[in-house]
Design an enzyme around this catalytic site. Structure first.
Site, short mmCIF file in Angstrom:
data_model
loop_
_atom_site.label_atom_id
_atom_site.label_comp_id
_atom_site.label_asym_id
_atom_site.label_seq_id
_atom_site.Cartn_x
_atom_site.Cartn_y
_atom_site.Cartn_z
N HIS A 129 12.88 -2.02 1.89
CA HIS A 129 12.23 -0.80 2.38
C HIS A 129 13.02 0.39 1.87
O HIS A 129 14.25 0.43 2.01
CB HIS A 129 12.17 -0.78 3.91
N ILE A 130 12.29 1.33 1.31
CA ILE A 130 12.92 2.52 0.75
C ILE A 130 13.57 3.34 1.86
O ILE A 130 14.69 3.82 1.73
CB ILE A 130 11.85 3.36 -0.01
N SER A 131 12.85 3.49 2.96
CA SER A 131 13.37 4.25 4.11
C SER A 131 14.09 3.31 5.07
O SER A 131 13.95 2.09 4.99
CB SER A 131 12.21 4.95 4.83
N ARG A 137 7.83 0.37 13.47
CA ARG A 137 8.36 -0.03 12.15
C ARG A 137 9.55 -0.97 12.26
O ARG A 137 10.06 -1.46 11.26
CB ARG A 137 8.74 1.22 11.34
N ALA A 143 3.19 -0.84 4.74
CA ALA A 143 2.66 -0.86 6.11
C ALA A 143 2.34 -2.28 6.58
O ALA A 143 2.41 -2.57 7.78
CB ALA A 143 1.43 0.04 6.20
N ARG A 179 3.98 11.16 -1.72
CA ARG A 179 3.88 10.91 -0.28
C ARG A 179 5.20 11.23 0.43
O ARG A 179 6.27 10.81 -0.01
CB ARG A 179 3.48 9.46 0.01
N TYR A 212 10.62 9.46 1.71
CA TYR A 212 10.71 8.50 0.61
C TYR A 212 11.38 9.07 -0.65
O TYR A 212 11.60 8.33 -1.62
CB TYR A 212 9.31 7.97 0.25
N PRO A 260 0.79 -1.23 0.00
CA PRO A 260 0.00 0.00 0.00
C PRO A 260 0.82 1.28 0.00
O PRO A 260 1.82 1.39 0.71
CB PRO A 260 -0.83 -0.11 1.29
N ASN A 261 0.36 2.20 -0.83
CA ASN A 261 0.89 3.57 -0.92
C ASN A 261 2.23 3.69 -1.63
O ASN A 261 2.74 4.79 -1.82
CB ASN A 261 0.99 4.23 0.47
N GLU A 293 13.32 -8.73 1.22
CA GLU A 293 12.48 -7.64 1.70
C GLU A 293 13.20 -6.31 1.42
O GLU A 293 14.39 -6.19 1.73
CB GLU A 293 12.29 -7.83 3.21
N ASN A 349 8.22 -5.35 -1.04
CA ASN A 349 8.09 -4.25 -0.09
C ASN A 349 6.62 -4.25 0.35
O ASN A 349 5.77 -3.67 -0.33
CB ASN A 349 8.47 -2.91 -0.72
N ASP A 387 2.93 -15.86 6.24
CA ASP A 387 2.55 -17.26 6.00
C ASP A 387 2.56 -17.60 4.51
O ASP A 387 2.94 -18.70 4.12
CB ASP A 387 1.16 -17.54 6.59
N ARG A 410 13.07 4.97 12.42
CA ARG A 410 11.79 5.68 12.49
C ARG A 410 11.02 5.26 13.76
O ARG A 410 11.64 4.96 14.77
CB ARG A 410 11.01 5.43 11.19
N HIS A 443 4.55 -4.55 9.01
CA HIS A 443 4.54 -4.48 10.47
C HIS A 443 3.30 -5.12 11.09
O HIS A 443 3.16 -5.10 12.32
CB HIS A 443 4.66 -3.02 10.91
#
Ligand code: DQA
Length: 143
Positions: free
Chosen positions: A99-101, A110, A76, A17, A22, A9-10, A97, A73, A86, A106, A79
């Site tokens: 993550h951009i940030s 997170r 949200a 955003r 980001y 999402p997002n 995995e 990625n 699963d 943070r 977390h």
């Protein structure tokens, strides 16, 4: 080699955003980076984005028997989602995995990653380049 890149999402709101977190690069820039990486590395990269948890689970299940590696990625859902954890465990496809940030720098919530528990590697805080690094890792390790 076939690699599936999944974004949650997002991530489609990149460039709009929270640019301070980001960056200013857009989702279209990410798709171009993936196309360029596929061409440079002579591999197949399919990308999938959804804002919906169940759709992400469906796509991971779809990948069974079809792809050699997953870059994910979960945004949200990283977390919160035991369902994505699963699904990754169920298909047993090597997954990285991204993550951009830098999620560790943070909010404390997170720092927990359910999806990461089923991944062979985590890349965080490298911006969009993290996706290229993840693809290269999968190619070098499993290609
Ligand atoms: C993110 C980090 C997550 O905590 C956040 O919810 C996102 C993006 C990242 O790429 O840095 O949506 O996964």
């Amino acid at each position: 080699m076939n690699i599936l890149v999944i974004n949650g999402p997002n991530i489609n709101m990149l460039g709009i955003r929270e640019p301070g977190i980001y960056g200013k690069s857009t989702f279209a820039d990410l798709l171009k980076l993936l196309r360029d990486t596929a061409e440079a590395e002579q591999i197949q990269i399919e990308q999938y984005h959804s804002n919906h948890e169940g759709d992400l689970v469906d796509k991971i299940q779809w990948a069974y028997g079809k792809v050699d590696g997953i870059v994910i990625n979960p945004a949200a859902y990283t977390h919160t989602s035991v369902a994505i954890l699963d699904a990754l465990k169920a298909v047993s496809i090597p997954a990285v995995e991204v993550h951009i940030s830098d999620v560790d720098a943070r909010e404390p919530f997170r720092r927990i990653s359910y999806a990461g528990m089923a991944c062979v590697k985590t890349i965080k805080g490298h911006g969009l380049e993290g996706y290229r690094e993840a693809v290269l890792f999968l190619k070098e390790t499993y290609g």
